[in-house]
Motif scaffolding. Structure first.
Motif, PDB file in Angstrom:
ATOM      1  N   TYR A 217       0.838  -1.202   0.000  1.00  0.00           N
ATOM      2  CA  TYR A 217       0.000   0.000   0.000  1.00  0.00           C
ATOM      3  C   TYR A 217       0.876   1.256   0.000  1.00  0.00           C
ATOM      4  O   TYR A 217       0.634   2.195  -0.774  1.00  0.00           O
ATOM      5  CB  TYR A 217      -0.917  -0.006   1.220  1.00  0.00           C
ATOM      6  CG  TYR A 217      -1.772   1.237   1.343  1.00  0.00           C
ATOM      7  CD1 TYR A 217      -3.029   1.284   0.749  1.00  0.00           C
ATOM      8  CD2 TYR A 217      -1.327   2.356   2.032  1.00  0.00           C
ATOM      9  CE1 TYR A 217      -3.815   2.419   0.848  1.00  0.00           C
ATOM     10  CE2 TYR A 217      -2.099   3.501   2.131  1.00  0.00           C
ATOM     11  CZ  TYR A 217      -3.342   3.523   1.542  1.00  0.00           C
ATOM     12  OH  TYR A 217      -4.119   4.656   1.641  1.00  0.00           O
ATOM     13  N   GLN A 218       1.884   1.290   0.852  1.00  0.00           N
ATOM     14  CA  GLN A 218       2.751   2.461   0.941  1.00  0.00           C
ATOM     15  C   GLN A 218       3.526   2.683  -0.356  1.00  0.00           C
ATOM     16  O   GLN A 218       3.659   3.812  -0.838  1.00  0.00           O
ATOM     17  CB  GLN A 218       3.727   2.299   2.118  1.00  0.00           C
ATOM     18  CG  GLN A 218       3.061   2.253   3.498  1.00  0.00           C
ATOM     19  CD  GLN A 218       2.306   3.529   3.812  1.00  0.00           C
ATOM     20  OE1 GLN A 218       2.647   4.623   3.332  1.00  0.00           O
ATOM     21  NE2 GLN A 218       1.278   3.402   4.647  1.00  0.00           N
ATOM     22  N   ARG A 219       4.034   1.616  -0.930  1.00  0.00           N
ATOM     23  CA  ARG A 219       4.821   1.738  -2.156  1.00  0.00           C
ATOM     24  C   ARG A 219       3.943   2.170  -3.337  1.00  0.00           C
ATOM     25  O   ARG A 219       4.338   3.014  -4.146  1.00  0.00           O
ATOM     26  CB  ARG A 219       5.525   0.414  -2.458  1.00  0.00           C
ATOM     27  CG  ARG A 219       6.633   0.090  -1.482  1.00  0.00           C
ATOM     28  CD  ARG A 219       7.092  -1.355  -1.576  1.00  0.00           C
ATOM     29  NE  ARG A 219       7.643  -1.691  -2.891  1.00  0.00           N
ATOM     30  CZ  ARG A 219       8.107  -2.898  -3.198  1.00  0.00           C
ATOM     31  NH1 ARG A 219       8.075  -3.878  -2.295  1.00  0.00           N
ATOM     32  NH2 ARG A 219       8.593  -3.130  -4.406  1.00  0.00           N
ATOM     33  N   ALA A 220       2.745   1.599  -3.436  1.00  0.00           N
ATOM     34  CA  ALA A 220       1.836   2.004  -4.513  1.00  0.00           C
ATOM     35  C   ALA A 220       1.384   3.440  -4.328  1.00  0.00           C
ATOM     36  O   ALA A 220       1.275   4.205  -5.295  1.00  0.00           O
ATOM     37  CB  ALA A 220       0.631   1.054  -4.548  1.00  0.00           C
ATOM     38  N   SER A 221       1.130   3.831  -3.078  1.00  0.00           N
ATOM     39  CA  SER A 221       0.712   5.213  -2.799  1.00  0.00           C
ATOM     40  C   SER A 221       1.811   6.198  -3.189  1.00  0.00           C
ATOM     41  O   SER A 221       1.528   7.307  -3.654  1.00  0.00           O
ATOM     42  CB  SER A 221       0.379   5.369  -1.310  1.00  0.00           C
ATOM     43  OG  SER A 221      -0.698   4.528  -0.948  1.00  0.00           O
ATOM     44  N   HIS A 222       3.055   5.797  -3.009  1.00  0.00           N
ATOM     45  CA  HIS A 222       4.172   6.679  -3.382  1.00  0.00           C
ATOM     46  C   HIS A 222       4.192   6.906  -4.896  1.00  0.00           C
ATOM     47  O   HIS A 222       4.443   8.021  -5.358  1.00  0.00           O
ATOM     48  CB  HIS A 222       5.493   6.059  -2.923  1.00  0.00           C
ATOM     49  CG  HIS A 222       6.685   6.901  -3.249  1.00  0.00           C
ATOM     50  ND1 HIS A 222       6.972   8.077  -2.583  1.00  0.00           N
ATOM     51  CD2 HIS A 222       7.662   6.753  -4.193  1.00  0.00           C
ATOM     52  CE1 HIS A 222       8.078   8.614  -3.094  1.00  0.00           C
ATOM     53  NE2 HIS A 222       8.508   7.825  -4.075  1.00  0.00           N
ATOM     54  N   VAL A 223       3.912   5.857  -5.651  1.00  0.00           N
ATOM     55  CA  VAL A 223       3.853   6.010  -7.113  1.00  0.00           C
ATOM     56  C   VAL A 223       2.700   6.931  -7.505  1.00  0.00           C
ATOM     57  O   VAL A 223       2.785   7.673  -8.490  1.00  0.00           O
ATOM     58  CB  VAL A 223       3.690   4.628  -7.790  1.00  0.00           C
ATOM     59  CG1 VAL A 223       3.501   4.775  -9.301  1.00  0.00           C
ATOM     60  CG2 VAL A 223       4.894   3.745  -7.492  1.00  0.00           C
ATOM     61  N   LEU A 224       1.632   6.900  -6.709  1.00  0.00           N
ATOM     62  CA  LEU A 224       0.424   7.683  -7.020  1.00  0.00           C
ATOM     63  C   LEU A 224       0.352   8.989  -6.227  1.00  0.00           C
ATOM     64  O   LEU A 224      -0.728   9.563  -6.087  1.00  0.00           O
ATOM     65  CB  LEU A 224      -0.825   6.843  -6.711  1.00  0.00           C
ATOM     66  CG  LEU A 224      -1.009   5.586  -7.562  1.00  0.00           C
ATOM     67  CD1 LEU A 224      -2.034   4.653  -6.926  1.00  0.00           C
ATOM     68  CD2 LEU A 224      -1.435   5.961  -8.969  1.00  0.00           C
ATOM     69  N   LYS A 225       1.469   9.465  -5.734  1.00  0.00           N
ATOM     70  CA  LYS A 225       1.466  10.614  -4.819  1.00  0.00           C
ATOM     71  C   LYS A 225       0.900  11.878  -5.450  1.00  0.00           C
ATOM     72  O   LYS A 225       0.463  12.789  -4.734  1.00  0.00           O
ATOM     73  CB  LYS A 225       2.869  10.876  -4.292  1.00  0.00           C
ATOM     74  CG  LYS A 225       3.897  11.206  -5.369  1.00  0.00           C
ATOM     75  CD  LYS A 225       5.281  11.358  -4.764  1.00  0.00           C
ATOM     76  CE  LYS A 225       6.335  11.649  -5.843  1.00  0.00           C
ATOM     77  NZ  LYS A 225       7.694  11.745  -5.251  1.00  0.00           N
ATOM     78  N   ASN A 226       0.907  11.967  -6.772  1.00  0.00           N
ATOM     79  CA  ASN A 226       0.376  13.161  -7.425  1.00  0.00           C
ATOM     80  C   ASN A 226      -1.095  13.033  -7.784  1.00  0.00           C
ATOM     81  O   ASN A 226      -1.650  13.897  -8.468  1.00  0.00           O
ATOM     82  CB  ASN A 226       1.181  13.446  -8.707  1.00  0.00           C
ATOM     83  CG  ASN A 226       2.622  13.804  -8.413  1.00  0.00           C
ATOM     84  OD1 ASN A 226       2.919  14.444  -7.402  1.00  0.00           O
ATOM     85  ND2 ASN A 226       3.526  13.383  -9.284  1.00  0.00           N
ATOM     86  N   CYS A 227      -1.742  11.966  -7.342  1.00  0.00           N
ATOM     87  CA  CYS A 227      -3.164  11.745  -7.628  1.00  0.00           C
ATOM     88  C   CYS A 227      -3.951  11.746  -6.326  1.00  0.00           C
ATOM     89  O   CYS A 227      -3.453  11.305  -5.291  1.00  0.00           O
ATOM     90  CB  CYS A 227      -3.383  10.409  -8.340  1.00  0.00           C
ATOM     91  SG  CYS A 227      -2.419  10.189  -9.837  1.00  0.00           S
ATOM     92  N   ASN A 228      -5.191  12.227  -6.387  1.00  0.00           N
ATOM     93  CA  ASN A 228      -6.037  12.181  -5.189  1.00  0.00           C
ATOM     94  C   ASN A 228      -6.884  10.911  -5.199  1.00  0.00           C
ATOM     95  O   ASN A 228      -6.928  10.171  -6.185  1.00  0.00           O
ATOM     96  CB  ASN A 228      -6.919  13.428  -5.085  1.00  0.00           C
ATOM     97  CG  ASN A 228      -7.844  13.585  -6.292  1.00  0.00           C
ATOM     98  OD1 ASN A 228      -8.498  12.648  -6.716  1.00  0.00           O
ATOM     99  ND2 ASN A 228      -7.891  14.807  -6.846  1.00  0.00           N
TER     100      ASN A 228
END
Length: 302
Positions: free
Chosen positions: A16-27
């Motif tokens: 979850y944390q790693r995927a969220s980092h890839v998606l950090k520019n998306c809400n």
């Protein structure tokens, strides 16, 4: 997603944390909308690919049964067989039978089973998108990260149901294990795609070409190995090889059988996996033609 550790699947929080980092520019709203769009495309592509494979298989399936027979003939209606016992059906008839197969757990050998992985499907969708990119679409890395999160959420759903029921089943644990494994694969690819995006376009394109060639070769080798394994374990293929050995002995001693019909009748009595004398007689003609061709072909000069 609630942040709580899984005793059985502790890596889901890291995913979850790693995927969220890839998606950090998306809400979060963008996450959901993009995931829904991707999943709809992926499911549609799975159906399309399965239909195409089934269409290709149906023609070969019909030809094989008409020429060699097979246990699958028991599922065709009797009116497709004439008074001589010869079957008459088309690839469309075979496709109709495959589409309504009576026992989904016992499909014909080689029949497409729609077991496409999400990674394979997503790769194809992204390949198509690269040909005609559109503004506003998530990057390749973000797409993999979104599907990784989708799978992590599905693991959470399984565990939530377990907590409500107060127990877990072997099936739910297996599903959770598979989802967690696929999510880890997805997030690793997402991070890799993120790295590729920083390279020059020409370099990235070349890397993808090499990988596609390697993957194509690997799949061809796997398909060939699977086909060889099926042939080795196919009782009809084994019987055919044994019949050919008997045919070769017959050619050395022609007095053993008066005709191909007599030979075929004897082979039917010896090998219970064979059912149709016409098939055996056709094999005899093929082997005779091969033998004649070999005699007529001069040996290569040394």
């Amino acid at each position: 997603m609630s942040q709580h550790p899984h005793k059985r699947f502790p890596l889901t929080d890291a995913i979850y944390q790693r995927a969220s980092h890839v998606l950090k520019n998306c809400n979060r709203n963008q996450w959901q909308a993009s995931t829904n769009t991707l999943r709809t495309e992926m499911d549609a592509l799975k159906v399309s690919l399965h239909s195409k494979e089934l269409e290709e298989f149906s023609g070969e399936f019909a030809r094989r049964l008409i020429q060699d027979g097979g246990w699958e003939l028991q599922f065709f209606p009797d009116y497709m067989r004439d008074e001589n016992g010869t079957w008459n059906f088309t690839a469309d008839d075979a496709a109709a039978l495959l589409g309504n197969w009576p026992d989904p757990t016992w499909l014909p050998d080689g029949c497409p089973d729609q077991q496409f992985s999400d990674i394979e499907i997503l790769e194809e969708i992204l390949h198509q998108r690269r040909r005609s990119p559109q503004d506003g679409q998530p990057t390749d890395a973000q797409c993999y990260a979104l599907i990784a999160l989708e799978k992590v959420f599905m693991v959470d759903v399984l565990f939530s149901e377990r907590s409500k029921n107060g127990r877990s089943t072997d099936q739910s644990m297996f599903q959770a294990s598979m989802l967690a494994t696929e999510a880890m694969e997805m997030v690793c690819i997402a991070e890799r795609e993120q790295m590729l995006a920083r390279l020059p376009t020409a370099t990235t394109d070349r890397i993808r070409e090499i990988e596609a060639e390697v993957l194509k070769d690997a799949r061809r080798v796997m398909a060939k190995s699977a086909a060889e394994a099926r042939w080795i374990n196919d009782p009809k293929a084994i019987a055919k090889q044994q019949v050919k050995e008997c045919w070769e002995m017959w050619q050395a001693a022609p007095q053993n059988y008066k005709s191909a019909t007599a030979f075929a009748r004897d082979m039917l009595s010896k090998y219970e996996d064979l059912e149709n004398p016409d098939v055996i007689r056709r094999w005899c003609r093929e082997w005779q033609d091969e033998s004649a061709s070999n005699i007529m072909t001069p040996p290569a000069a040394s």
